[in-house]
Design an enzyme around this catalytic site. Structure first.
Site, short mmCIF file in Angstrom:
data_model
loop_
_atom_site.label_atom_id
_atom_site.label_comp_id
_atom_site.label_asym_id
_atom_site.label_seq_id
_atom_site.Cartn_x
_atom_site.Cartn_y
_atom_site.Cartn_z
N SER A 71 0.60 3.18 7.47
CA SER A 71 0.74 4.54 7.97
C SER A 71 -0.62 5.17 8.26
O SER A 71 -0.71 6.25 8.79
CB SER A 71 1.47 5.38 6.94
OG SER A 71 0.71 5.43 5.76
N ASN A 97 0.81 -1.20 0.00
CA ASN A 97 0.00 0.00 0.00
C ASN A 97 0.85 1.27 0.00
O ASN A 97 0.94 1.96 -1.01
CB ASN A 97 -0.95 -0.03 1.20
CG ASN A 97 -2.08 0.98 1.04
OD1 ASN A 97 -1.97 1.95 0.30
ND2 ASN A 97 -3.16 0.76 1.75
N ASP A 98 1.51 1.55 1.11
CA ASP A 98 2.25 2.81 1.22
C ASP A 98 3.37 2.93 0.18
O ASP A 98 3.68 4.03 -0.28
CB ASP A 98 2.86 2.95 2.62
CG ASP A 98 1.78 3.15 3.67
OD1 ASP A 98 0.66 3.54 3.29
OD2 ASP A 98 2.05 2.92 4.85
N ILE A 99 3.96 1.81 -0.21
CA ILE A 99 5.11 1.87 -1.12
C ILE A 99 4.68 2.14 -2.57
O ILE A 99 5.52 2.28 -3.45
CB ILE A 99 5.94 0.56 -1.08
CG1 ILE A 99 5.08 -0.65 -1.42
CG2 ILE A 99 6.60 0.39 0.28
CD1 ILE A 99 5.89 -1.92 -1.59
#
Lengths: 99, 482
Positions: free
Chosen positions: B445, B404-406
């Protein structure tokens, strides 16, 4: 003077560590961590002297516990590193078909 | 240091001791060289296994050398310890799952550090107040870093194993309390160095270090554990080095310094890849307060979904596919299914690559191990963010699995995003993006991901293993249809 020599050894080994470890590719960062973990089991050397020396009963007991812990660290650390590294397969050429 | 031989017997004894010492020191020298060469072998995947086996042999040399030490008078307890340790370590290493590697390493750190701490205490008891200042300082360092690493690693283990909540545990004035404890520990440290006979100060310092290990890791979120484990790696090394200073043993100093450097580099790399400063990870308690910055804009947007049949059609005829895995893939144990899909696409003439982010997984390089375990060769693993982005530009299909965040474009586009500045993959540059995701939640996050609302992004909701399995079935069905 001995301590100064020891500091030299520490400093130089630290530099060697920095230079080598910066070149380890991200691919192998997990095995790198388990490898350094296994090597830090070198405390075993100190533990052996503590367990086998004539320092009194309590010291022997603490020493033996230290030997058990350090041995676990060494054995498990090197074995798991080997298990992981055995999994990394070389590209066989077929997978690189595009090139 | 130089003893004048007074008699023939004494001279012979001195000579014998000399030979024995030489053998011991040469064994240590060999061990040190093998450790360095072992770590160097890790710079090339093809040499790594042999190199580390040689490092293991180095450890054996060091142990044999030590057993020749004249200070060792009894061997039966040593034998008991060695046998017990092997009996504990062997099954642990052979049974552990690759997904649990971070916990395992944290646990192993605790063991090594406990050994260093105990050795420090034994040395202190043995030397008493008579030790020189340098030795007192080294011993204090040893127990300080050792004890801190023991409890810190156990806490990290607990968080990674989810025995303790992965959420940061914080309370008012936490940093102040930590700093106070640290200050008292430093005062005790100085007192021991000034007067080594001050046992109260020594044991207070040990107790405080054990406590600090707990309180320093408590406020750090589960997602930041990779940095913590790397840092504790470094501390364990420093503790080993300090042991070497205290007992005058170079192999300990060298091995400890190598590990200290390694852990330090990895923790900095991980912090960078997570877009956080080192200090921020340690004192920020990141996960506790998800920033509301990007939540404000356009919650009305809907992401598009696609049926497995349609997705299968596109994947089956793709010339080049890039898979971006996250820890979600490992949790779902989808790596083997992923390899099946990989082989199926290859059979149909497509090329498959994996874009592996430095912080994907729960420790540096974790997903490389997990994919290698599934039998994927490392030629297909792109571990450099820039390389992967180049390949993504020409890819027909990008498949995001449990990441997700990456892959969050906010990292490049939204200055208000907490992710801004983090190096990320740009899967949206591929023709089509499939996102396999459990549900509509946010990433680690807690930040919304606008990638899911892009025009060329199509969502496949469900468990990663199940979705991939269905994709494989549909692709095979396409063939039978012809």
């Amino acid at each position: 003077m001995t301590q100064i020599f020891q500091l030299y050894v520490f400093l130089l080994a630290g530099f060697v560590g920095f230079i080598i470890i910066q070149r380890v590719p991200p691919l192998l960062h997990t095995p790198l961590m388990s490898a350094t973990n296994a090597i830090s089991g070198i405390s075993l050397v100190g533990a052996l002297v503590a367990a086998g020396g004539k320092y009194g009963t309590l010291s022997t007991i603490l020493g033996v516990i230290a030997v058990v812990c350090a041995t676990t660290n060494v054995v498990a650390g090197f074995l798991i590193t080997d298990r992981m590294l055995a999994m990394f397969k070389k590209p066989d050429g077929k997978s690189e078909s595009g090139k | 240091m130089i003893a004048l031989p007074l008699s023939v017997e004494a001279a012979a004894a001195a000579a014998a001791l000399g030979v024995r010492d030489w053998v011991i020191q040469l064994a240590y020298l060999a061990a040190s060289a093998l450790f360095i060469l072992g770590l160097r072998s890790l710079t090339k995947p093809a040499d790594a296994r042999l190199g580390m086996q040689q490092a293991a042999a180095g450890m054996l040399f060091a142990v044999i050398g030590t057993l020749l030490d004249a200070n060792i008078v009894t061997y039966q307890w040593i034998l008991v310890g060695l046998v017990l340790g092997t009996a504990l370590g062997y099954p642990m290493a052979m049974k552990i799952e690759m997904t649990s590697m971070p916990q395992f390493i944290a646990f192993s750190h605790a063991f090594g550090a406990l050994a260093a701490t105990l050795v420090g205490i034994v040395e202190y008891r043995h030397l008493g107040g008579a030790m020189p200042t340098g030795v007192a300082a080294a011993l204090s360092f040893e127990v300080l870093f050792g004890a801190l690493t023991v409890t810190g690693s156990l806490m990290a283990f607990g968080k990674l194993q989810e025995l303790i909540t992965g959420r940061p545990i914080t309370f008012q004035g936490q940093n102040a309390v930590n700093f106070l404890m640290m200050a008292v520990a430093v005062v005790c440290f100085v007192m021991v160095v000034v007067n080594p006979a001050n046992t109260a100060a020594f044991y207070t310092m040990v107790a405080l270090a054990f406590l600090l290990g707990v309180t320093m890791v408590l406020p750090i979120g589960g997602g930041d554990m990779p940095v913590v484990v790397s840092l504790l790696n470094s501390y364990a090394g420093l503790a080993a080095s300090a042991t070497g200073f205290a007992i005058g043993n170079n192999v300990l100093i060298i091995a400890g310094a190598l590990e200290g450097a390694g852990g330090f580099i990895l923790s900095i790399l991980m912090s960078k890849a997570m877009n956080r400063s080192f200090a921020n990870v340690l004192f920020g308690a990141f996960g506790s307060a998800p920033t509301a910055s990007s939540g404000a804009k356009g919650p009305a947007k809907e992401s598009k979904t696609i049926s497995t049949e349609d997705a299968a059609m596109q994947v089956a005829y793709a010339g080049s596919v890039v898979i971006v895995p996250g820890y979600g893939m490992a949790v779902a144990q989808a790596q083997h299914t992923c390899r099946e899909l990989h082989e199926l696409i290859q059979k149909k003439g497509g090329d498959v690559k994996y874009a592996i982010h430095p912080v994907a997984g729960r420790m540096p390089g974790h997903l490389n191990v997990i994919l290698s375990e599934a039998g994927i060769d490392y030629g297909a693993l792109l571990t450099d963010v820039d390389d992967a982005n180049r390949v993504l530009q020409t890819a027909d299909v990008a498949i995001i699995i449990g990441a997700n965040d990456i892959v969050n474009p906010d990292a490049e586009e939204d200055k208000a995003s907490p992710l801004y500045g983090m190096p990320i993959f740009r899967p949206w540059t591929a023709k089509t993006v499939f996102v396999i995701k459990r549900g509509k939640g946010t990433g680690f996050s807690g930040v919304e991901n606008p990638l899911f609302f892009r025009d060329n992004t199509l969502m496949l909701y469900g468990d990663a293993k199940g979705v991939l399995g269905n994709l494989i079935k549909e692709i095979k069905a396409l063939d039978e249809g012809h």
